[in-house]
Design a protein around this motif. Structure first.
Motif, PDB file in Angstrom:
ATOM      1  N   ALA A   1       0.813  -1.224   0.000  1.00 38.12           N
ATOM      2  CA  ALA A   1       0.000   0.000   0.000  1.00 38.12           C
ATOM      3  C   ALA A   1       0.842   1.267   0.000  1.00 38.12           C
ATOM      4  N   ASP A   2       2.090   1.189   0.447  1.00 40.38           N
ATOM      5  CA  ASP A   2       2.951   2.371   0.554  1.00 40.38           C
ATOM      6  C   ASP A   2       3.848   2.601  -0.655  1.00 40.38           C
ATOM      7  N   ILE A   3       3.804   1.719  -1.621  1.00 41.55           N
ATOM      8  CA  ILE A   3       4.729   1.812  -2.756  1.00 41.55           C
ATOM      9  C   ILE A   3       4.554   3.099  -3.552  1.00 41.55           C
ATOM     10  N   GLY A   4       3.331   3.454  -3.898  1.00 34.76           N
ATOM     11  CA  GLY A   4       3.082   4.602  -4.780  1.00 34.76           C
ATOM     12  C   GLY A   4       3.704   5.889  -4.297  1.00 34.76           C
ATOM     13  N   TYR A   5       3.400   6.272  -3.072  1.00 31.56           N
ATOM     14  CA  TYR A   5       3.920   7.525  -2.520  1.00 31.56           C
ATOM     15  C   TYR A   5       5.445   7.510  -2.441  1.00 31.56           C
ATOM     16  N   LEU A   6       6.001   6.420  -1.934  1.00 33.93           N
ATOM     17  CA  LEU A   6       7.460   6.339  -1.786  1.00 33.93           C
ATOM     18  C   LEU A   6       8.161   6.389  -3.139  1.00 33.93           C
ATOM     19  N   LYS A   7       7.649   5.649  -4.105  1.00 35.25           N
ATOM     20  CA  LYS A   7       8.242   5.624  -5.446  1.00 35.25           C
ATOM     21  C   LYS A   7       8.206   7.010  -6.083  1.00 35.25           C
ATOM     22  N   GLU A   8       7.069   7.672  -6.026  1.00 32.11           N
ATOM     23  CA  GLU A   8       6.939   9.010  -6.612  1.00 32.11           C
ATOM     24  C   GLU A   8       7.879  10.005  -5.938  1.00 32.11           C
ATOM     25  N   THR A   9       7.984   9.942  -4.620  1.00 28.48           N
ATOM     26  CA  THR A   9       8.849  10.866  -3.891  1.00 28.48           C
ATOM     27  C   THR A   9      10.310  10.642  -4.244  1.00 28.48           C
ATOM     28  N   LEU A  10      10.755   9.388  -4.264  1.00 29.99           N
ATOM     29  CA  LEU A  10      12.151   9.089  -4.599  1.00 29.99           C
ATOM     30  C   LEU A  10      12.481   9.505  -6.029  1.00 29.99           C
ATOM     31  N   GLN A  11      11.562   9.283  -6.949  1.00 30.82           N
ATOM     32  CA  GLN A  11      11.795   9.696  -8.332  1.00 30.82           C
ATOM     33  C   GLN A  11      11.852  11.217  -8.450  1.00 30.82           C
TER      34      GLN A  11
ATOM     35  N   ALA B   1       8.232  -9.794   5.125  1.00 31.91           N
ATOM     36  CA  ALA B   1       6.925 -10.141   5.681  1.00 31.91           C
ATOM     37  C   ALA B   1       5.898 -10.276   4.561  1.00 31.91           C
ATOM     38  N   GLU B   2       4.874 -11.033   4.822  1.00 29.44           N
ATOM     39  CA  GLU B   2       3.779 -11.226   3.860  1.00 29.44           C
ATOM     40  C   GLU B   2       3.220  -9.866   3.422  1.00 29.44           C
ATOM     41  N   GLY B   3       3.108  -9.665   2.116  1.00 26.76           N
ATOM     42  CA  GLY B   3       2.555  -8.423   1.585  1.00 26.76           C
ATOM     43  C   GLY B   3       3.531  -7.263   1.526  1.00 26.76           C
ATOM     44  N   ASN B   4       4.820  -7.529   1.760  1.00 27.24           N
ATOM     45  CA  ASN B   4       5.829  -6.473   1.718  1.00 27.24           C
ATOM     46  C   ASN B   4       6.734  -6.618   0.503  1.00 27.24           C
ATOM     47  N   VAL B   5       7.334  -5.508   0.106  1.00 28.82           N
ATOM     48  CA  VAL B   5       8.373  -5.466  -0.919  1.00 28.82           C
ATOM     49  C   VAL B   5       9.532  -4.673  -0.338  1.00 28.82           C
ATOM     50  N   ALA B   6      10.667  -4.686  -1.038  1.00 29.00           N
ATOM     51  CA  ALA B   6      11.840  -3.957  -0.556  1.00 29.00           C
ATOM     52  C   ALA B   6      12.214  -2.844  -1.529  1.00 29.00           C
ATOM     53  N   PHE B   7      12.453  -1.662  -0.989  1.00 30.71           N
ATOM     54  CA  PHE B   7      13.074  -0.575  -1.735  1.00 30.71           C
ATOM     55  C   PHE B   7      14.569  -0.734  -1.487  1.00 30.71           C
ATOM     56  N   VAL B   8      15.334  -0.990  -2.547  1.00 28.12           N
ATOM     57  CA  VAL B   8      16.760  -1.288  -2.428  1.00 28.12           C
ATOM     58  C   VAL B   8      17.561  -0.118  -3.000  1.00 28.12           C
ATOM     59  N   PHE B   9      18.612   0.266  -2.275  1.00 25.54           N
ATOM     60  CA  PHE B   9      19.418   1.440  -2.630  1.00 25.54           C
ATOM     61  C   PHE B   9      20.900   1.095  -2.736  1.00 25.54           C
ATOM     62  N   PRO B  10      21.642   1.856  -3.551  1.00 20.31           N
ATOM     63  CA  PRO B  10      23.097   1.713  -3.593  1.00 20.31           C
ATOM     64  C   PRO B  10      23.721   2.540  -2.457  1.00 20.31           C
TER      65      PRO B  10
END
Length: 75
Positions: free
Chosen positions: A12-22, A40-49
């Motif tokens: 549910a948090d992907i959209g806002y975070l992705k737009e902000t980082l871009q 965790a179930e239903g989670n994804v990872a934002f991965v950074f260098p």
């Protein structure tokens, strides 16, 4: 991109975070759970260098905590 650290977030948090980082031009990739990243179930990872501390400050503020170290390859 050499992966350094990540944040686990709910779908549910992907959209806002992705737009902000871009918008602030911070490089990242989004990964789903795998053998390398147990999330965790239903989670994804934002991965950074690795990044300069001034840039990391923005990421830290956005996610509200320090990221977790990305698992290193055993190769």
């Amino acid at each position: 991109m050499e992966k350094s650290f990540y944040y686990s977030v709910q779908w549910a948090d992907i959209g806002y975070l992705k737009e902000t980082l871009q918008a602030i031009e911070i490089p990242f990739v989004i990964e789903q759970p795998s053998d390398k990243l147990a999330l965790a179930e239903g989670n994804v990872a934002f991965v950074f260098p690795d990044m300069h501390v001034r840039v990391y400050r923005h990421v830290h503020e956005l996610f509200g905590s320090h990221g977790k170290a990305y698992p290193k390859s055993s190769v």
